[in-house]
Scaffold this active site. Structure first.
Site, PDB file in Angstrom:
ATOM      1  N   GLY A  37       0.840  -1.195   0.000  1.00 58.91           N
ATOM      2  CA  GLY A  37       0.000   0.000   0.000  1.00 58.91           C
ATOM      3  C   GLY A  37       0.870   1.239   0.000  1.00 58.91           C
ATOM      4  CB  CYS A  63      -8.655  24.433  19.270  1.00 58.49           C
ATOM      5  SG  CYS A  63      -8.456  25.174  20.897  1.00 58.49           S
TER       6      CYS A  63
END
Length: 423
Positions: free
Chosen positions: A275, A344
């Site tokens: 992959g 955040c």
């Protein structure tokens, strides 16, 4: 090797400039190179020339259908770990006879759909799953072609979150119980035992763990055959690493030779499931600088991309090279900076203490390299940030292969119950 390089001082993907794409697509975005995908696939597949082998791309690394079709056109199959990935592979035109269904927990509905699609093989990872698959297959009047995924108790010497072959990992059936479970499987009316599957981890940069695992696998094949259980397929998984930060992983030719030496004498069909090796360096993430913030202890380069777009640095402390889209000369002054996103979270950081141009400013573009695997597929909508688009380049052309999600599309997925009113 990849096909991202500076041409006349500007980073290009093959024949297309990154700023041109950024102007038309907006930032951030993922960009994939067809030439790199094709080259990596061919180099890998060629390493097994002369063996009865099928390369099944690990869809979890990059599930975009344009990427899957690009590889499928070269002859690749697909290794899938969900019914959603299986549908993507089928819609991309990949032959069901080249699809392997892996994964530690398959629901009944997934088993049924895989059996209806008549895919090549289902890799079973536990005794309860084997019992359930047998029940489902009998109920459907079918025989499920299976391999048992065996956990060989081999330490792959990779990051703990991507190691899969040790005794304490959740994957596969314990090495010590393999013979017993194969005997049980061979006696089940809904099961056709066809092979053995093994995958010990990802981003391996040494062939030694592979050799140890595959040598154990060969011994298991011979023992099973001695008991009349004919094993004709070997699924060796993937896991061969790429260079993110100066690593020197083995070349596919060396890996292929090791496969020949350990299991080549068994006369089995071999399935390989790369992959990252195919897609990792075939993709980048392009982002625009929002602000340069000079703190008391650090200079921060704040990008418009965030951890929801590329979570690998946050999740694995993974390293990705970060380069300016405008080429810098040797005489240009560099600054040491932390490259961060606007989310955040303190963990929303792409790289610490990186060298970037001292005159980098808001509006400039940077490229986060080696982002073609486990980039877009792991993205999320955290902070109600819309999913990032994906672009595929071929020569001098490019196409948007996943458009940017609109924030209102994301918000409109929520449904307010009647008792809360509808104001």
């Amino acid at each position: 090797m990849n096909h991202f390089e500076y041409i006349d001082g500007v980073l290009h993907a093959e024949g297309v400039s990154i700023p041109e794409m950024a102007d038309k697509v907006g930032t951030p975005f993922f960009c994939y190179s067809t030439a790199t995908l094709e080259r990596h696939y061919k180099v890998y597949a060629d390493a097994f020339e002369g063996l009865d082998a099928t390369v099944c791309f690990a869809v979890k690394a990059n599930s975009n259908q344009a990427v899957l079709k690009t590889l499928g056109n070269l002859g690749a199959g697909a290794d899938v770990v969900s019914v959603g990935e299986m549908r993507r592979a089928l819609r991309a035109g990949i032959d069901p006879a080249k699809i392997i269904f892996s994964g530690v927990g398959k629901a009944d509905a997934e088993m049924r759909e895989a059996l209806e699609a008549d895919i090549a093989q289902i890799n079973v990872e536990s005794i309860p799953e084997l019992v359930e698959l047998n029940r489902v297959a009998i109920e459907m009047g079918k025989k499920a072609r299976i391999a048992l995924r065996i956990n060989p108790h081999v330490d792959a010497k990779t990051h703990e979150k991507i190691a899969t072959g040790k005794a304490e990992n959740k994957f596969g059936i314990d090495w010590t119980r393999a013979i017993e479970v194969y005997r049980d499987a061979a006696a089940m009316d809904g099961i056709e035992v066809t092979g053995i599957a093994m995958h010990i981890g990802s981003q391996l940069t040494d062939l030694t763990p592979f050799r140890e695992a595959f040598t154990r696998l060969a011994g298991l094949v011979e023992q099973l055959r001695s008991e009349g259980i004919h094993i004709r397929n070997l699924d060796l998984g993937g896991g061969l690493g790429i260079a993110y930060q100066g690593e020197t992983p083995p070349l596919p030719d060396a890996y292929g030779q090791m496969v020949r030496e350990t299991v080549g004498h068994l006369g089995c069909h071999i399935t390989l499931e790369p992959g990252r090796l195919i897609a990792g360096n075939a993709g980048i993430m392009v982002s625009r600088v929002m602000y340069i913030k000079d703190g008391e202890a650090k200079r921060f380069v704040i990008l418009d991309a965030a951890m929801n777009d590329l979570i690998r640095p946050t999740l694995y402390s993974a390293y990705h090279e970060i380069i300016p889209v405008e080429e810098q000369g040797e005489e240009d002054v560099q600054a040491t900076v932390d490259v961060v996103g606007p989310v955040c979270e303190t963990g929303d950081t792409f790289g610490k203490d990186r060298k970037l141009p001292d005159d980098l400013k808001a509006g400039d573009l940077v490229a986060v390299m080696s982002a073609g695997a486990y980039g877009a597929v792991m993205s999320s909508t955290y902070n109600t940030r819309a999913l990032t688009p994906e672009v595929l380049v071929k020569g001098n052309n490019f196409a948007i292969v996943r458009p940017r999600q609109e924030i209102d599309q994301l918000i409109n997925m929520d449904q307010i119950p009647a008792w809360l009113g509808n104001e």
